[in-house]
Write a protein that holds these residues in place. Sequence first.
Motif, PDB file in Angstrom:
ATOM      1  N   CYS B  56     -19.562  12.233  33.334  1.00  0.00           N
ATOM      2  CA  CYS B  56     -19.328  10.685  33.949  1.00  0.00           C
ATOM      3  C   CYS B  56     -20.253   9.819  34.610  1.00  0.00           C
ATOM      4  CB  CYS B  56     -18.512  11.099  35.335  1.00  0.00           C
ATOM      5  SG  CYS B  56     -18.316   9.854  36.559  1.00  0.00           S
ATOM      6  N   CYS B  59     -20.734  10.387  38.694  1.00  0.00           N
ATOM      7  CA  CYS B  59     -21.172  11.491  39.390  1.00  0.00           C
ATOM      8  C   CYS B  59     -21.878  12.478  38.329  1.00  0.00           C
ATOM      9  CB  CYS B  59     -19.941  12.267  40.051  1.00  0.00           C
ATOM     10  SG  CYS B  59     -18.727  12.763  38.919  1.00  0.00           S
ATOM     11  N   CYS B  68     -14.868   9.616  35.968  1.00  0.00           N
ATOM     12  CA  CYS B  68     -13.996  10.788  35.954  1.00  0.00           C
ATOM     13  C   CYS B  68     -12.831  10.577  37.001  1.00  0.00           C
ATOM     14  CB  CYS B  68     -14.641  12.192  36.453  1.00  0.00           C
ATOM     15  SG  CYS B  68     -15.173  12.376  38.012  1.00  0.00           S
ATOM     16  N   CYS B  71     -14.063  10.691  40.857  1.00  0.00           N
ATOM     17  CA  CYS B  71     -14.707   9.345  41.163  1.00  0.00           C
ATOM     18  C   CYS B  71     -13.675   8.214  41.104  1.00  0.00           C
ATOM     19  CB  CYS B  71     -15.986   8.923  40.343  1.00  0.00           C
ATOM     20  SG  CYS B  71     -17.154  10.039  40.442  1.00  0.00           S
TER      21      CYS B  71
END
Lengths: 201, 201
Positions: B56, B59, B68, B71
């Motif tokens: 991602c 993160c 993702c 997030c």
Amino acid sequence: MYTDRFGTLVQKLRLLPSVGSKSAQRMALHLLMRQRTGALELAQALQEAIEHIHECSICHSLTEHEICDICQDTERDDGLLCVVESPADVFAIEQSGSFKGKYHVLHGHLSPLDGIGPEEVGIPYLVQRLSQGQIREVILATNATVEGQATAHYLVESCKHLPIKITRIAQGVPQGGELEYVDSHTLHQALTHRLPLNQSS
Amino acid sequence: MYTDRFGTLVQKLRLLPSVGSKSAQRMALHLLMRQRTGALELAQALQEAIEHIHECSICHSLTEHEICDICQDTERDDGLLCVVESPADVFAIEQSGSFKGKYHVLHGHLSPLDGIGPEEVGIPYLVQRLSQGQIREVILATNATVEGQATAHYLVESCKHLPIKITRIAQGVPQGGELEYVDSHTLHQALTHRLPLNQSS
Ligand SMILES: [Zn+2]
Ligand SMILES: [Zn+2]
């Protein structure tokens, strides 16, 4: 929480023997984080293996050819046939270096409760192979488990009419042990001290 | 004794964590003898996973998208950030159901002897993320190992200049334990009883 493809990968890794969901997740993460090239190589190796490796048409061990290297080897004794439950057992015996005859690989062992009888294990084909007259001794190297013993006894009965010596690997194989995990020295002992089981021996 | 492709498959299976040569051989035989379709599905799953799953961009956990699901989730608390060593830890914490903030996944932990310093672990990027002002509390959930503790201490130092509360999961995580193997209840305890580490807490 998983991505779809991650979940699929974890699920497919669980097809491997002795791999539970925690192990499969660990394997998937390891491949994705640290072995991305290796993962692709593994995928390739799996596809190539499934495409090219199949049963030898004579002994039913695994080979990439029509007939395996051992069956083709003219320096091995065609008169001596070692009967095992799986190709893993061929590997184990070859690693012990104590056998220079040929092999016959059954499809496992008799297991009547699971519907696995002589036909499923491939016993008629073995008897037919033995009937061709080339083999003078059969070494029964099925596992030293209850099922392996039962399969060996059944084979002795099935071969009663044939003028062939039948022996059973014996010394050193621990009771209940599975052949592929036995060390080379023990396998060597077991092959050297094999015991006759029928009268023409 | 192995066919070439069998040997290659065994070798590639050994890339899996905790798989030695005996296990790899057993896996290869199992797939060839009893799971030929499954083996092809596994190959496919590996290729799809490697092609589509990546980090991602926010993160650094694993996702099939640019950003993702966690997030992107607007119902989770953007002000609470849980810092872990690996995506496996995100999975473990999500399974415990005790956290509704966002995550930040480091690339493992500091390990100076292996040449793995703050840059390799991704600490500058984390500090930059924290400097943007949206996060009010950072929960350090690196492993309770020596390296995980050292990484947590280093992060406390790195964030000294920021007006952010820093906490460390504490209660229940056994000493020397790796987060992904801790049970959900223990993780819940550890998150609930987190302890402040710096003065702005
Ligand atoms: Zn053969
Ligand atoms: Zn993310």
